[in-house]
Design a protein around this motif. Structure first.
Motif, PDB file in Angstrom:
ATOM      1  N   MET A  24       0.750  -1.215   0.306  1.00 50.48           N
ATOM      2  CA  MET A  24      -0.054  -0.037   0.161  1.00 50.48           C
ATOM      3  C   MET A  24       0.977   1.405  -0.017  1.00 50.48           C
ATOM      4  O   MET A  24       0.564   2.331  -0.701  1.00 50.48           O
ATOM      5  CB  MET A  24      -1.066   0.020   1.215  1.00 50.48           C
ATOM      6  CG  MET A  24      -1.820   1.088   1.303  1.00 50.48           C
ATOM      7  SD  MET A  24      -3.043   0.805  -0.210  1.00 50.48           S
ATOM      8  CE  MET A  24      -4.222   2.358  -0.051  1.00 50.48           C
ATOM      9  N   ALA A  25       1.807   1.210   0.684  1.00 49.57           N
ATOM     10  CA  ALA A  25       3.057   2.357   0.972  1.00 49.57           C
ATOM     11  C   ALA A  25       3.210   2.694  -0.591  1.00 49.57           C
ATOM     12  O   ALA A  25       3.476   3.871  -1.168  1.00 49.57           O
ATOM     13  CB  ALA A  25       3.940   2.040   1.663  1.00 49.57           C
ATOM     14  N   MET A  48      -9.094   7.099   5.627  1.00 48.62           N
ATOM     15  CA  MET A  48      -8.225   6.594   6.756  1.00 48.62           C
ATOM     16  C   MET A  48      -8.265   5.079   6.989  1.00 48.62           C
ATOM     17  O   MET A  48      -6.920   4.581   7.228  1.00 48.62           O
ATOM     18  CB  MET A  48      -9.028   7.158   8.153  1.00 48.62           C
ATOM     19  CG  MET A  48      -8.992   8.717   8.241  1.00 48.62           C
ATOM     20  SD  MET A  48      -7.579   9.548   8.252  1.00 48.62           S
ATOM     21  CE  MET A  48      -7.067   9.269  10.109  1.00 48.62           C
ATOM     22  N   LEU A  49      -9.136   4.443   6.729  1.00 50.92           N
ATOM     23  CA  LEU A  49      -9.231   3.005   6.865  1.00 50.92           C
ATOM     24  C   LEU A  49      -8.370   2.446   5.575  1.00 50.92           C
ATOM     25  O   LEU A  49      -7.520   1.481   6.054  1.00 50.92           O
ATOM     26  CB  LEU A  49     -10.745   2.385   6.804  1.00 50.92           C
ATOM     27  CG  LEU A  49     -10.845   0.800   7.007  1.00 50.92           C
ATOM     28  CD1 LEU A  49     -10.503   0.496   8.282  1.00 50.92           C
ATOM     29  CD2 LEU A  49     -12.546   0.420   6.634  1.00 50.92           C
ATOM     30  N   GLY A  87       4.477   3.323   7.046  1.00 55.39           N
ATOM     31  CA  GLY A  87       3.861   2.093   7.373  1.00 55.39           C
ATOM     32  C   GLY A  87       2.398   2.588   8.198  1.00 55.39           C
ATOM     33  O   GLY A  87       1.691   1.756   8.728  1.00 55.39           O
ATOM     34  N   GLU A  88       1.858   3.833   8.100  1.00 50.27           N
ATOM     35  CA  GLU A  88       0.831   4.017   8.992  1.00 50.27           C
ATOM     36  C   GLU A  88      -0.258   4.584   7.965  1.00 50.27           C
ATOM     37  O   GLU A  88      -1.537   4.943   8.539  1.00 50.27           O
ATOM     38  CB  GLU A  88       0.981   5.192   9.852  1.00 50.27           C
ATOM     39  CG  GLU A  88       1.145   6.645   9.347  1.00 50.27           C
ATOM     40  CD  GLU A  88       1.508   7.777  10.021  1.00 50.27           C
ATOM     41  OE1 GLU A  88       1.912   7.550  11.366  1.00 50.27           O
ATOM     42  OE2 GLU A  88       1.406   8.773   9.692  1.00 50.27           O
ATOM     43  N   VAL A  89      -0.162   4.302   6.927  1.00 55.45           N
ATOM     44  CA  VAL A  89      -1.153   4.798   5.936  1.00 55.45           C
ATOM     45  C   VAL A  89      -2.520   4.273   5.995  1.00 55.45           C
ATOM     46  O   VAL A  89      -3.538   4.750   5.830  1.00 55.45           O
ATOM     47  CB  VAL A  89      -0.682   5.057   4.433  1.00 55.45           C
ATOM     48  CG1 VAL A  89       0.291   6.309   4.296  1.00 55.45           C
ATOM     49  CG2 VAL A  89      -0.304   3.760   3.912  1.00 55.45           C
ATOM     50  N   LEU A 131      -6.449  -0.657   7.742  1.00 61.79           N
ATOM     51  CA  LEU A 131      -7.242  -2.078   7.213  1.00 61.79           C
ATOM     52  C   LEU A 131      -5.988  -3.045   7.070  1.00 61.79           C
ATOM     53  O   LEU A 131      -6.260  -4.090   7.602  1.00 61.79           O
ATOM     54  CB  LEU A 131      -7.763  -1.673   6.060  1.00 61.79           C
ATOM     55  CG  LEU A 131      -8.561  -3.091   5.535  1.00 61.79           C
ATOM     56  CD1 LEU A 131      -9.643  -3.343   6.422  1.00 61.79           C
ATOM     57  CD2 LEU A 131      -9.342  -2.965   4.149  1.00 61.79           C
ATOM     58  N   LEU A 132      -4.811  -2.699   6.288  1.00 61.33           N
ATOM     59  CA  LEU A 132      -3.729  -3.659   6.038  1.00 61.33           C
ATOM     60  C   LEU A 132      -3.101  -4.076   7.474  1.00 61.33           C
ATOM     61  O   LEU A 132      -2.368  -5.054   7.508  1.00 61.33           O
ATOM     62  CB  LEU A 132      -3.148  -2.947   4.984  1.00 61.33           C
ATOM     63  CG  LEU A 132      -3.903  -3.282   3.659  1.00 61.33           C
ATOM     64  CD1 LEU A 132      -2.837  -2.603   2.401  1.00 61.33           C
ATOM     65  CD2 LEU A 132      -4.537  -4.574   3.409  1.00 61.33           C
ATOM     66  N   LEU A 133      -2.703  -3.045   8.237  1.00 60.41           N
ATOM     67  CA  LEU A 133      -2.072  -3.220   9.368  1.00 60.41           C
ATOM     68  C   LEU A 133      -2.899  -4.129  10.345  1.00 60.41           C
ATOM     69  O   LEU A 133      -2.426  -5.051  11.052  1.00 60.41           O
ATOM     70  CB  LEU A 133      -2.074  -1.886  10.137  1.00 60.41           C
ATOM     71  CG  LEU A 133      -0.835  -0.749   9.539  1.00 60.41           C
ATOM     72  CD1 LEU A 133      -0.864   0.300  10.154  1.00 60.41           C
ATOM     73  CD2 LEU A 133       0.494  -1.465   9.734  1.00 60.41           C
TER      74      LEU A 133
END
Length: 264
Positions: free
Chosen positions: A23-24, A170-171, A180-182, A185-187
């Motif tokens: 995602m990043a 945001m989700l 790594g904070e974007v 959902l994936l975290l």
């Protein structure tokens, strides 16, 4: 005597981090991948060289240095100069980890300690770009500081934050910030994977996130309590910290009650 080894545990952590990494790259471009790759390679080489120079057992095969490299990249902006993250890698591996005896003996999380050290270069650590900004792979990044969700939350400006990012953004991860904070959902997906694989338990992440949720709901700073809480939970790297930092084996408690208290 148990089946898991440090290598298999770290391998699963890297797998759990992979969706957020993808995602990043999607949000920030290929520089997100090169910054992470440089960080991983630097951590690996610093650990290998330190072991060779000191005669310590070379345990780079356990992948712990690679995890540190990824996590350090994840708490930095995509605009971070390569020299700066390499300095952070040196601090993480040599100063925080190896000087205290290597994996399992560091008293701080190496990636987080390195991030604190790198704030010595505040300009480099706080230059953010917007989503789908394609920073060049090499050379200086000519970027204008872009507002992140945390900058609005810091000013109690929920209305301004909602104008720029809605909760689905945001989700999913269409926001500015560290690599790594974007994507919340994936975290979460990575965290669920680690819980399912029994790499971590739910005690620390749930008590950590739950405490933030309760406090932000009870003290919304003049904003709608539920919306204020959701923006805090989904932004600012909270989930990255809850699943991948606070659960660090070396620096967190081992008992269930200890983990819950620690998370709170």
């Amino acid at each position: 005597h148990s089946k898991p080894t440090t290598q298999t545990i770290m391998r699963d952590v890297l797998i759990a981090l992979a969706p957020a990494m993808i995602m990043a790259v999607y949000v920030f471009g290929l520089r997100a991948l090169t910054v992470t790759a440089v960080s991983v390679l630097a951590c690996y080489l610093f650990e290998k060289l330190y072991c060779k120079m000191t005669g310590m057992d070379d345990k780079t095969y356990d992948l712990s240095a690679c995890v540190t490299g990824v996590l350090l990249a994840f708490v930095c902006p995509v605009t971070i100069p390569y020299w700066c993250i390499i300095l952070g890698d040196f601090f993480a591996i040599v100063v925080v980890k190896q000087l205290f005896g290597g994996v399992g003996k560091n008293f701080l999380n190496p990636a987080l300690a390195a991030r604190a050290f790198m704030l010595s270069w505040a300009g480099e650590m706080t230059t953010w770009v917007g989503t789908h900004s394609r920073a060049p792979l090499f050379g200086a990044v000519d970027a204008v500081t872009y507002p992140t969700p945390m900058s609005f939350l810091h000013q109690n400006d929920l209305a301004g934050l909602q104008e720029m990012y809605d909760l689905p953004d945001m989700l999913v991860g269409f926001i500015g910030g560290s690599l790594g904070e974007v994507s919340a959902l994936l975290l979460i997906l990575g965290g669920v994977y680690m819980v399912a694989r029994k790499i971590i338990t739910w005690y620390i992440p749930l008590s950590y996130i739950g405490t933030v949720a309760v406090l932000t709901f009870l003290f919304p700073c003049g904003n709608d309590p539920l919306t204020w809480m959701l923006y805090h939970v989904l932004g600012g790297g909270l989930l990255l910290g809850a699943f991948f930092m606070a659960t660090d084996y070396v620096t967190s408690p081992v008992t269930k009650l200890g983990q819950i208290v620690y998370g709170i």
